[in-house]
Design a protein around this motif. Structure first.
Motif, PDB file in Angstrom:
ATOM      1  N   ARG A 162       0.840  -1.202   0.000  1.00  0.00           N
ATOM      2  CA  ARG A 162       0.000   0.000   0.000  1.00  0.00           C
ATOM      3  C   ARG A 162       0.871   1.246   0.000  1.00  0.00           C
ATOM      4  O   ARG A 162       2.060   1.194   0.333  1.00  0.00           O
ATOM      5  CB  ARG A 162      -0.914   0.000   1.226  1.00  0.00           C
TER       6      ARG A 162
ATOM      7  N   HIS B  53       5.475  -1.143   4.719  1.00  0.00           N
ATOM      8  CA  HIS B  53       4.725  -2.391   4.920  1.00  0.00           C
ATOM      9  C   HIS B  53       4.720  -3.229   3.646  1.00  0.00           C
ATOM     10  O   HIS B  53       4.634  -4.451   3.699  1.00  0.00           O
ATOM     11  CB  HIS B  53       3.281  -2.088   5.322  1.00  0.00           C
TER      12      HIS B  53
ATOM     13  N   ASP C 170       2.637  -2.646  12.600  1.00  0.00           N
ATOM     14  CA  ASP C 170       1.790  -1.704  13.332  1.00  0.00           C
ATOM     15  C   ASP C 170       1.283  -2.374  14.605  1.00  0.00           C
ATOM     16  O   ASP C 170       0.577  -3.384  14.546  1.00  0.00           O
ATOM     17  CB  ASP C 170       0.606  -1.266  12.469  1.00  0.00           C
TER      18      ASP C 170
ATOM     19  N   HIS D 295      -1.866   3.537  16.780  1.00  0.00           N
ATOM     20  CA  HIS D 295      -0.869   2.467  16.675  1.00  0.00           C
ATOM     21  C   HIS D 295       0.554   3.013  16.632  1.00  0.00           C
ATOM     22  O   HIS D 295       0.767   4.193  16.362  1.00  0.00           O
ATOM     23  CB  HIS D 295      -1.121   1.590  15.431  1.00  0.00           C
TER      24      HIS D 295
ATOM     25  N   HIS E 214       4.040   2.507  14.680  1.00  0.00           N
ATOM     26  CA  HIS E 214       4.588   1.967  13.435  1.00  0.00           C
ATOM     27  C   HIS E 214       6.080   1.708  13.682  1.00  0.00           C
ATOM     28  O   HIS E 214       6.848   2.638  13.889  1.00  0.00           O
ATOM     29  CB  HIS E 214       4.356   3.003  12.324  1.00  0.00           C
TER      30      HIS E 214
HETATM   31 ZN   LIG Z   1       2.654   1.251   9.784  1.00  0.00          ZN
END
Ligand SMILES: [Zn+2]
Length: 188
Positions: free
Chosen positions: A88, A99, A106, A174, A176
């Motif tokens: 993404r 990612h 995450d 979250h 990262h």
């Molecule tokens: Zn992330």
């Protein structure tokens, strides 16, 4: 070169007692491995999933494994994650997120003894870190633990970037955790 680096990384994980296998290739990973939880006593769980494995780049697996003892010392028994390897873009950009390469995880919550569960969304205290005191003075035990874990991982030098709710609104719920690719991942 990459194969040699992957072989070294796999051996290192095995020497740390981590159950690991190479592959499967997911997303744009160049050195994918699948590790089984627990990792040196720390469980990596995806809420709502019975899956006890994590498929990421070997560099990230190694950074997590090398950090596990310290997490245990801080009382962390379970790391809850929601996103690992997936292709993404970084939000509102045309650049691929790390990612996509399996180089980022995450984390949404940490669990400790006696069912204690601290979430990034609910327990992270914004703006407590200071330039000369990474942890600062969080007022709650959850805020202190989350901040201490962030500071510990940051100071370990194993992660290239740790983004938290202080970074921007996209990270309100979250952490990262991101590592550099293996070729540039110095042995630590
Ligand atoms: Zn992330």
């Amino acid at each position: 070169m990459l194969l040699a680096a992957l072989a070294t990384c796999l051996l290192e994980l095995q020497s740390l007692g981590v159950e690991v296998r190479a592959g499967p290739r997911r997303g744009l990973t160049v050195a994918p491995v699948t590790i089984s939880s627990p990792v040196r006593g720390v469980r990596f769980e995806r809420p709502g999933s019975a899956e006890a494995t994590l498929t990421v780049d070997c560099a990230l697996a190694l950074a997590l494994a090398r950090s596990a003892d310290r997490l245990r010392e801080l009382g962390v028994e379970v790391v809850e994650w929601v996103s690992a390897t997936s292709v993404r873009n970084i939000r509102r950009t045309h650049r691929l997120s790390r990612h996509s390469f399996g180089l980022a995880l995450d984390v949404v919550a940490l669990r400790g003894p006696g069912g204690l569960r601290y979430t990034v969304a609910g327990d992270f205290e914004r703006g407590t870190g200071l330039p000369d005191d990474c942890v600062g003075a969080p007022e709650t035990s959850g805020g202190r633990l989350l901040r201490t874990v962030i500071c510990t991982l940051e100071s370990s030098g194993r992660f290239r970037r740790i983004l938290d709710p202080d970074f921007d609104g996209d990270h309100w719920d979250h952490l990262h955790l991101e590592v550099p690719p293996m070729a540039r991942h110095a042995a630590r």
